[in-house]
Design a protein around this motif. Structure first.
Motif, PDB file in Angstrom:
ATOM      1  N   VAL A 277      -3.596   9.484   1.424  1.00  0.00           N
ATOM      2  CA  VAL A 277      -4.287   8.195   1.494  1.00  0.00           C
ATOM      3  C   VAL A 277      -5.160   8.184   2.744  1.00  0.00           C
ATOM      4  O   VAL A 277      -4.654   8.355   3.858  1.00  0.00           O
ATOM      5  CB  VAL A 277      -3.294   7.013   1.539  1.00  0.00           C
ATOM      6  N   HIS A 299      -6.233   9.020  -2.544  1.00  0.00           N
ATOM      7  CA  HIS A 299      -6.779   7.667  -2.457  1.00  0.00           C
ATOM      8  C   HIS A 299      -7.740   7.624  -1.280  1.00  0.00           C
ATOM      9  O   HIS A 299      -7.321   7.746  -0.127  1.00  0.00           O
ATOM     10  CB  HIS A 299      -5.631   6.667  -2.254  1.00  0.00           C
ATOM     11  N   ARG A 421      -2.455   5.294  -8.797  1.00  0.00           N
ATOM     12  CA  ARG A 421      -1.414   5.075  -7.786  1.00  0.00           C
ATOM     13  C   ARG A 421      -0.686   6.394  -7.573  1.00  0.00           C
ATOM     14  O   ARG A 421       0.037   6.873  -8.447  1.00  0.00           O
ATOM     15  CB  ARG A 421      -0.426   3.992  -8.224  1.00  0.00           C
ATOM     16  N   THR A 425       1.044   5.861  -2.273  1.00  0.00           N
ATOM     17  CA  THR A 425       0.448   4.524  -2.278  1.00  0.00           C
ATOM     18  C   THR A 425       1.444   3.440  -1.896  1.00  0.00           C
ATOM     19  O   THR A 425       1.156   2.570  -1.066  1.00  0.00           O
ATOM     20  CB  THR A 425      -0.147   4.212  -3.661  1.00  0.00           C
TER      21      THR A 425
END
Length: 461
Positions: A277, A299, A421, A425
């Motif tokens: 992320v 992400h 996701r 996440t």
């Protein structure tokens, strides 16, 4: 009975193993626990100790440097109130024997010479299987220097550099050089140059660490077959800077408010980058001449550029990633044409206004991040002011109706309609507000000219 050559060879190895086992048992049986107070001479106690002994230090300050040349344990109280303070020269603790454990200590005031490899704790090549855990390692040049100590472990320490120095004069939190199998796990590292600097090594694991107030959180050079996982980088110039390395596993990492790049892949090949992320950076990910990699389930959010690819990207696949609210989703500099949905599953792009009339989860039309308007904005950023103007709308319409005028480059023929996701996440969402607040109040000082950096850093790299 006549023994064969193979039986004789096996018998010799069995006898050798038995001798080693008995030696270890004897050493353990006679190992002593030696209590040492702050009024005692710690070096004298170390000289009298035998291999396998444990020196239990009482709370207090021990103004000395240690040279450890025997397998031994030095342990302080759980609150780390046994303080070993150097004299600002050389290494505060230098370990030259295998199987040494340093636990529950506060170690400070090493020398400050980077060329001399001064460090709070220095592990020489002969210090194999060293264990450095639950220590405060503060105000040193390098915190822990693993100089060839194979299979060593540095875990659950708090490592803080000397914040009185200009940033480019500071050492790294942990430096690893040619230490196969060494691991750096669950440490809190701040106020140094790089959190972990790994050079010319292999089969290393850097996992679960937290990095702040640094130039780079993790800096890789020529380190192959290794893992960077589940780390957190907050407010550093760059998060995970991986260079000239192969067969890496880079997953589960978080980087928040990186000034320049969340992840850099420079000549990184045959590696997997997934379930990371990245939120707020100049570039979420920058790849330069990085080939045969898999970049998936990541992400990438709120960056100036979501992903920047430059030079060859032979054999690299990019799928199942989420690109959300980045000012420019893709910057691609190459002559090749790429389809990031070629394997049947593309990526999620928050600015993609496609429809999904058949309900299969994919956009009915290809996503083209590098259109004519993108090129105009790269050349003249002020053109963003016209993004919602009728003129721009006409150009976009013409581009969609006459594909021949498209500039080529990257397309995603299977864009996802919903964000992915990944495995990180949920963890990230639980701490997102805390991390963003910390990043606002603890930004790296590396880019400040008074700290020896070039004005502007390398944001344009």
């Amino acid at each position: 009975m006549i023994m064969t050559h193979t039986q004789i060879h096996r018998s010799k190895w069995q006898r050798a193993a038995l001798v080693l086992l008995l030696g270890s048992m004897v050493q353990t049986a006679f190992a002593a626990v030696i209590n040492v107070s702050a009024q005692d001479n710690l070096n004298d106690a170390l000289a009298r100790a035998q291999a396998g002994d444990t020196l239990k230090l009482a709370s207090g300050t021990y103004k000395t440097k240690l040279y450890i040349d025997k397998p031994i344990t030095i342990e302080g109280p759980a609150d780390r109130s046994a303080k070993i303070v150097g004299d600002r020269s050389g290494r505060t603790i230098a370990v030259h024997a295998p199987d040494v454990t340093l636990r529950n200590l506060t170690v400070s005031h090493s020398g400050m010479s980077l060329p001399a490899m001064d460090a709070g704790i220095y592990l020489e090549e002969t210090a194999t299987h060293a264990l450095v855990e639950h220590n405060n390692i503060i105000d040193n040049s390098v915190g822990v220097y693993i100089h060839g100590a194979a299979e060593s472990m540095v875990r659950e320490n708090k490592i803080i550099g000397d914040a009185t120095l200009r940033v480019n004069e500071r050492g790294n939190g942990v430096t690893v050089w040619n230490a196969p199998g060494a691991q750096v796990i669950d440490n809190d590292i701040s106020k140094g140059r790089d959190g972990i600097f790994s050079n010319t090594s292999t089969h290393n694991t850097y996992k679960g660490n937290r990095f702040s107030d640094l130039r780079f959180a993790v800096h890789y050079m020529y380190t192959n077959d290794s893992e960077v996982s589940n780390n957190i980088s907050v407010g550093n110039n760059m998060g995970y800077v991986l260079m000239f390395s192969e067969r890496l596993k880079v997953y589960g990492n978080i980087a928040v408010s990186s000034r320049d790049q969340g992840i850099m892949l420079n000549y990184v090949n045959y590696s997997e980058i997934h379930d990371n992320v990245i939120n707020k950076a100049g570039k979420c990910v920058f790849a330069y001449n990085a080939n045969y990699n898999k970049i998936f389930d990541n992400h990438f959010e709120n960056c100036q550029i979501g992903i920047h690819f430059t030079a060859a990207i032979e054999g690299t696949s990019l799928f199942n990633n989420s690109f959300i609210n980045n000012e420019s989703q893709v910057k691609y500099v190459s002559t090749r044409f790429l389809d990031w949905g070629e394997g049947g599953r593309g990526n999620y792009w928050s600015d993609n206004s496609a429809f999904d009339l058949d309900g299969d989860g994919f956009g009915d039309s290809a996503y083209r991040p590098n259109g004519i308007i993108d090129q105009i904005i790269w050349r003249a950023p002020v053109a963003r002011l016209l993004m919602n103007s009728p003129a721009i709308s006409i150009v976009k319409w013409a581009q969609s109706q006459f594909p021949a005028i498209l500039p080529g480059g990257v397309i995603d023929s299977k864009p996802l309609m919903n964000p992915v996701r990944n495995k990180t996440t949920t963890k990230y969402e639980a701490m997102k507000d805390e991390l963003l607040h910390e990043a606002k109040t603890h930004q790296s000082e590396w880019g400040n000219a008074e700290n020896g950096a070039l004005t502007g850093g390398n944001a344009n790299m």
